[in-house]
Motif scaffolding. Structure first.
Motif, short mmCIF file in Angstrom:
data_model
loop_
_atom_site.label_atom_id
_atom_site.label_comp_id
_atom_site.label_asym_id
_atom_site.label_seq_id
_atom_site.Cartn_x
_atom_site.Cartn_y
_atom_site.Cartn_z
N PRO A 189 0.95 -1.34 -0.22
CA PRO A 189 -0.18 -0.15 0.14
C PRO A 189 0.94 1.21 0.03
O PRO A 189 2.12 1.32 0.30
CB PRO A 189 -0.63 -0.09 1.42
N ARG A 190 0.36 2.32 -0.35
CA ARG A 190 0.92 3.60 -0.25
C ARG A 190 0.79 3.62 1.47
O ARG A 190 0.05 3.70 2.18
CB ARG A 190 0.17 4.93 -0.95
N GLU A 193 -2.37 5.25 2.61
CA GLU A 193 -3.37 4.04 2.58
C GLU A 193 -3.52 3.48 3.96
O GLU A 193 -4.02 3.03 4.58
CB GLU A 193 -3.44 3.32 1.52
N LEU A 194 -2.02 3.06 4.23
CA LEU A 194 -1.84 2.21 5.50
C LEU A 194 -1.94 3.26 6.90
O LEU A 194 -2.89 2.52 7.60
CB LEU A 194 -0.15 1.94 5.60
N TRP A 211 -8.55 -6.91 3.13
CA TRP A 211 -8.43 -5.60 3.54
C TRP A 211 -8.85 -4.69 2.29
O TRP A 211 -8.46 -4.64 1.03
CB TRP A 211 -6.90 -5.14 3.48
N ILE A 213 -8.76 -1.45 0.95
CA ILE A 213 -7.99 -0.17 0.88
C ILE A 213 -8.64 1.04 0.07
O ILE A 213 -9.17 0.95 -0.95
CB ILE A 213 -6.61 -0.58 0.08
N GLY A 215 -7.79 4.17 -1.89
CA GLY A 215 -6.84 4.90 -2.32
C GLY A 215 -7.02 6.19 -2.73
O GLY A 215 -8.04 7.06 -2.27
N ARG A 289 6.86 -0.82 -1.36
CA ARG A 289 6.08 -1.18 -2.47
C ARG A 289 6.61 -1.62 -3.80
O ARG A 289 6.36 -2.41 -4.34
CB ARG A 289 5.19 0.19 -2.55
N GLY A 311 -3.29 -0.66 -6.82
CA GLY A 311 -4.35 0.41 -7.04
C GLY A 311 -4.17 1.20 -8.11
O GLY A 311 -4.46 2.55 -8.01
#
Length: 349
Positions: A189-190, A193-194, A211, A213, A215, A289, A311
């Motif tokens: 994830p970015r 996002e986390l 999960w 997410i 985005g 990532r 994403g």
């Protein structure tokens, strides 16, 4: 002669007024909190490097060039100035950070022009462009397989470690730190996002934990978690339930507040410090990532599946997340699909 409508404000005054505007736009939903945080941090940095007491309209393109280059060469404050392993290249700003900083400064001067703080936008006269600064970026972002396995193995060991009885239960962060590293390196994830993840973004379907997410641009994607990551998540959630915390945020500081984006690098570095030095290399959240995407693609994972996990709307974007791996071409040629197994020699008898 200066036009009468130009206001002689200092850099510091202009930055304060600009940040007020950013906060107002965030409150109305015109800017996301993550974008607002980036703009605020970058213009504060610009004021420090340019000199807050200087008059904004006195800055020339040459002055802005000097700021851009000084930013590129300054140690990355998110990493304490030097990553684990002492890699000098990693201590500088990455090419992506430099390009982001330039975009933030450009947005600031566009607003300053409209507001009458500058006669002419000095960005039009700058000569330092991202292409020229890219050479300061580390040569590769993704960890090798050995480096990634060392980091993930350390995170898994951390998740299974016996709690340290010398610390209060609400100050222990081992499970949280392990979960952060595992999510970044296996799901990619970015970092925004986390840190925005909430407890109710995770659910189970047909025995698989997902999960959801949230985005960029309000887009969502549902990503299944690897079994080992789901196991650590369950252990972390059980620990969370034992604490009386009135927030739905997934990741918390030991004080019970939602973890900030800037805290994530410190978590990675803390786990990296436990990795065998032979397999240790400094890495950022975005580098993890890259690591996830690089190794999934190298393993011939369907490109569209990787795109959906990351994403991205377009497959062409994957090229930015793909680093070369040592020995990869040799391995691909050894397993060439058109050759297959060598034919057996006929029996001479």
């Amino acid at each position: 002669m200066r036009p009468a409508e130009v206001h002689r404000v200092t850099v510091a005054q202009a930055v304060d007024r600009y940040i007020d505007m950013v906060r107002a736009k965030t409150a109305t939903g015109a800017l996301s909190p993550g974008t607002a945080e980036v703009y605020t941090r970058d213009v504060h940095t610009f004021a420090r490097l340019a000199g807050g007491e200087r008059v904004l309209d006195d800055l020339s393109g040459e002055d802005v060039d000097d700021v851009l280059l000084r930013f590129a060469l300054k140690p990355d404050g998110r990493r304490g100035g030097r990553p684990p392993g002492g890699e000098e290249a990693g201590a500088r700003q990455s090419g992506a950070s430099q390009a982001r900083f330039r975009r933030s400064v450009s947005a600031f001067f566009r607003y300053a022009t409209v507001s009458g703080w500058v006669q002419l936008d000095p960005m039009a006269a700058t000569t330092v462009v991202p292409r020229q600064r890219g050479g300061l970026r580390p040569e590769r972002r993704a960890l090798t397989r050995e480096q990634a396995e060392g980091l993930l193995g350390t995170a898994q060991s951390l998740a299974s470690a016996v709690p340290d009885g010398r610390r209060r239960a609400d100050q222990r962060t081992e499970l949280r730190d392990a979960l952060i590293v595992l999510l970044l390196a296996t799901v990619g994830p970015r970092v925004s996002e986390l840190t925005r993840a909430d407890l109710d973004h995770f659910y189970v379907n047909a025995g698989v934990r997902y999960w959801r997410i949230f985005g960029k641009g309000g887009a969502t994607r549902d990503v299944p978690l690897p079994r080992e990551v789901a196991r650590v998540l369950d252990a972390y959630l059980a620990e969370r339930r034992a604490r009386t915390v009135e927030t739905g945020a997934l990741l918390l500081s030991w004080r019970g507040r939602r973890l900030a984006r800037g805290d994530v690098q410190a978590v990675i570095d803390r786990v990296l410090a436990r990795v065998d030095p032979q397999h240790r290399r400094g890495v950022t959240p975005h580098g993890l990532r890259h690591t996830m995407a690089t190794h999934l693609l190298a393993a011939a994972t369907d490109m569209d599946a990787v795109r959906r996990v990351l994403g991205h709307a377009d497959l062409s974007t994957l090229g930015r997340y793909r680093d070369d791996l040592p020995g990869e071409l040799e391995a691909a040629m050894r397993a060439h699909p058109l050759l297959g197994a060598p034919a057996e020699s006929p029996d001479p008898g």
